[in-house]
Design a protein around this motif. Structure first.
Motif, PDB file in Angstrom:
ATOM      1  N   SER A  11      12.827   3.856  -5.463  1.00  0.00           N
ATOM      2  CA  SER A  11      14.038   3.093  -5.777  1.00  0.00           C
ATOM      3  C   SER A  11      14.617   2.442  -4.531  1.00  0.00           C
ATOM      4  O   SER A  11      14.979   1.256  -4.544  1.00  0.00           O
ATOM      5  N   GLY A  12      14.710   3.218  -3.454  1.00  0.00           N
ATOM      6  CA  GLY A  12      15.211   2.649  -2.214  1.00  0.00           C
ATOM      7  C   GLY A  12      14.316   1.549  -1.691  1.00  0.00           C
ATOM      8  O   GLY A  12      14.786   0.492  -1.241  1.00  0.00           O
ATOM      9  N   PHE A  13      13.016   1.780  -1.769  1.00  0.00           N
ATOM     10  CA  PHE A  13      12.050   0.785  -1.309  1.00  0.00           C
ATOM     11  C   PHE A  13      12.170  -0.501  -2.130  1.00  0.00           C
ATOM     12  O   PHE A  13      12.139  -1.604  -1.590  1.00  0.00           O
ATOM     13  N   ALA A  14      12.327  -0.363  -3.448  1.00  0.00           N
ATOM     14  CA  ALA A  14      12.451  -1.543  -4.314  1.00  0.00           C
ATOM     15  C   ALA A  14      13.732  -2.311  -4.001  1.00  0.00           C
ATOM     16  O   ALA A  14      13.726  -3.556  -3.955  1.00  0.00           O
ATOM     17  N   GLY A  15      14.836  -1.589  -3.783  1.00  0.00           N
ATOM     18  CA  GLY A  15      16.079  -2.264  -3.431  1.00  0.00           C
ATOM     19  C   GLY A  15      15.967  -3.021  -2.128  1.00  0.00           C
ATOM     20  O   GLY A  15      16.455  -4.150  -2.003  1.00  0.00           O
ATOM     21  N   GLY A  16      15.306  -2.407  -1.146  1.00  0.00           N
ATOM     22  CA  GLY A  16      15.126  -3.082   0.135  1.00  0.00           C
ATOM     23  C   GLY A  16      14.218  -4.290   0.031  1.00  0.00           C
ATOM     24  O   GLY A  16      14.492  -5.347   0.638  1.00  0.00           O
ATOM     25  N   THR A  76      -0.792   7.298   3.793  1.00  0.00           N
ATOM     26  CA  THR A  76       0.106   7.874   4.798  1.00  0.00           C
ATOM     27  C   THR A  76       1.456   8.260   4.202  1.00  0.00           C
ATOM     28  O   THR A  76       2.481   8.182   4.867  1.00  0.00           O
ATOM     29  N   VAL A  77       1.441   8.711   2.946  1.00  0.00           N
ATOM     30  CA  VAL A  77       2.660   9.189   2.290  1.00  0.00           C
ATOM     31  C   VAL A  77       2.915  10.653   2.630  1.00  0.00           C
ATOM     32  O   VAL A  77       3.720  11.310   1.968  1.00  0.00           O
ATOM     33  N   ILE A  78       2.259  11.144   3.636  1.00  0.00           N
ATOM     34  CA  ILE A  78       2.413  12.551   4.048  1.00  0.00           C
ATOM     35  C   ILE A  78       3.877  12.942   4.250  1.00  0.00           C
ATOM     36  O   ILE A  78       4.291  14.037   3.831  1.00  0.00           O
ATOM     37  N   PRO A  79       4.725  12.088   4.887  1.00  0.00           N
ATOM     38  CA  PRO A  79       6.133  12.492   5.046  1.00  0.00           C
ATOM     39  C   PRO A  79       6.812  12.820   3.724  1.00  0.00           C
ATOM     40  O   PRO A  79       7.639  13.739   3.662  1.00  0.00           O
ATOM     41  N   GLN A  80       6.470  12.103   2.654  1.00  0.00           N
ATOM     42  CA  GLN A  80       7.126  12.344   1.373  1.00  0.00           C
ATOM     43  C   GLN A  80       6.566  13.557   0.646  1.00  0.00           C
ATOM     44  O   GLN A  80       7.082  13.955  -0.395  1.00  0.00           O
ATOM     45  N   GLY A 101       0.813  -1.211   0.000  1.00  0.00           N
ATOM     46  CA  GLY A 101       0.000   0.000   0.000  1.00  0.00           C
ATOM     47  C   GLY A 101       0.843   1.255   0.000  1.00  0.00           C
ATOM     48  O   GLY A 101       0.538   2.233  -0.711  1.00  0.00           O
ATOM     49  N   TYR A 102       1.930   1.255   0.759  1.00  0.00           N
ATOM     50  CA  TYR A 102       2.815   2.413   0.797  1.00  0.00           C
ATOM     51  C   TYR A 102       3.453   2.657  -0.566  1.00  0.00           C
ATOM     52  O   TYR A 102       3.560   3.812  -1.014  1.00  0.00           O
ATOM     53  N   ALA A 103       3.868   1.574  -1.233  1.00  0.00           N
ATOM     54  CA  ALA A 103       4.462   1.715  -2.562  1.00  0.00           C
ATOM     55  C   ALA A 103       3.457   2.323  -3.546  1.00  0.00           C
ATOM     56  O   ALA A 103       3.802   3.201  -4.347  1.00  0.00           O
TER      57      ALA A 103
END
Length: 400
Positions: free
Chosen positions: A357-362, A127-131, A72-74
């Motif tokens: 990108s970071g999320f995908a790598g993780g 909840t993507v508010i931080p971004q 969901g975050y992605a």
């Protein structure tokens, strides 16, 4: 580089006020809001045993709910985060806050796993508010203190992740998992609306459509080598961290240490290292530049890999490795995200490309770490982390 589109000048925000006191309070509010909203993404993970017991199931049978939150975050990053370049962020943050609150209340009242999964997915996507807040902070901060302001928000983000994993589990044990979701809904509503109210009033030409924001990301990466490098570096760093951190509970609760799940969960407190290092990393980026900080972070992470390997049978080495990998992760994150936010005329879209990108790598490293642990044990996990660091460093060293 193309120039930013002309827009009507917004009203002066607290960040732009001459007095530093209001600016500091505004930054603290954003950091706290980031902590609370980021915690929503990881809220389900420590509550899985309690959820399973309530539904008459097993923890392994409901573990997929935590993955639903990540998915969901992605989705939220791809669809909502790019809107920050054109939408009125005050209204957007307020709307996403309300949607997140309703979804969390729905999770608290969910009659079964299917309803809970839907509610968790919607809450994480909204909840993507931080971004949305990080690009705003970078845009309005003084140039000589930009990285330090970004670091303050990143410190709040990591604090929220730690709170979700540690305090969420303790609160769930004391009050029940449904009350944890309900309490998070109240905090999200209060801080989200307060932050929305404090944001500057903007008159902007209009947000791009959902699909247009996604379609623009590949071209943005091609036109900006600096952004591409920041994305590749953080994918490598975050992948190395994810490989060891998602597999750590398997080591700690296995034959090597035989710790309980609750005791192993306390290792999440090492995440507070990130909150402490973030302001220092921001100052270093402002003074020495992002490239030097990233190189130092990769060196520290490289040292942590053999420490993690030794940690397979020496707890003190595991302690040192946990501190080192968190310090390296957040220092690299502050440097790379600051670079990503300042290298194009569309910071919200650039930030979306960077975070995805970071999320995908993780996610990919975590997916490989599980089979590696099953076939090669803890040393296999350390090998995955080492390979990801090498890939990230290669992207750092090669010029496009």
């Amino acid at each position: 580089m193309p120039s930013a589109p002309a827009t009507a000048r917004p009203l002066r925000s607290p960040v732009e006020q001459p007095g530093g006191h209001r600016s500091s309070l505004f930054l603290v509010l954003i950091a706290v809001c980031t902590a609370v909203t980021a915690a929503n993404i990881y809220l389900a993970a420590p509550l899985l045993p309690l959820i399973a017991r309530d539904y008459g199931s097993t923890a392994s049978a409901v573990a997929w709910i935590a993955s639903v939150a990540q998915g969901g975050y992605a989705v939220g990053l791809l669809f909502f985060a790019p809107l920050g370049d054109g939408a009125n962020r005050r209204r957007l943050v307020g709307a996403l806050t309300v949607v997140t609150t309703v979804a969390l209340i729905g999770a608290a009242a969910a009659p079964g796993t299917a309803a809970l999964a839907v509610a968790v997915f919607v809450a994480a996507a909204a909840t993507v508010i931080p971004q949305l807040l990080v690009p705003l902070v970078a845009e309005r901060a003084p140039a000589d203190r930009r990285a330090r302001h970004v670091a303050a928000v990143i410190a709040g983000l990591f604090t929220g992740i730690v709170a979700a994993r540690v305090l969420g589990g303790l609160a769930g044990q004391a009050f029940g998992w449904r009350w944890v979701f309900a309490g998070s809904a109240v905090l999200t509503l209060l801080l989200g609306l307060a932050t929305s109210r404090a944001l500057p009033s903007e008159r902007r030409p209009g947000a791009p459509s959902f699909l247009a924001g996604i379609a623009a990301l590949p071209g943005l990466l091609r036109r900006s080598p600096d952004l591409w490098r920041a994305c590749a570096r953080q994918a490598g760093m975050y992948g190395a961290w994810s490989a060891v951190w998602t597999s750590l509970a398997l080591l700690l609760t296995g034959p090597a240490y035989g710790l309980s799940t609750a005791t192993a969960g306390l290792f999440g407190l090492f995440g507070l290292t990130a909150s402490a290092v973030a302001p220092l990393a921001g100052g270093m980026v402002d003074r020495f530049g992002a490239a030097k900080v990233v190189r130092t972070a990769f060196l520290v992470a490289a040292v942590s890999v053999p420490l993690f390997w030794l940690g397979g049978h020496a707890l003190v080495a595991l302690f040192a490795a946990a501190v080192a990998i968190h310090a390296a992760l957040v220092a690299s994150h502050v440097a790379n995200q600051t670079l990503a936010l300042t290298t194009t005329a569309t910071p919200a879209a650039a930030n979306t490309a960077y975070v995805v990108s970071g999320f995908a790598g993780g996610a990919l490293a975590s997916a490989l770490a599980g089979p590696a642990f099953g076939h090669l044990g803890w040393h296999g996990v350390c090998a995955v982390a080492g390979v990801w660091l090498l890939l990230g460093w290669a992207a750092t060293a090669v010029r496009r």
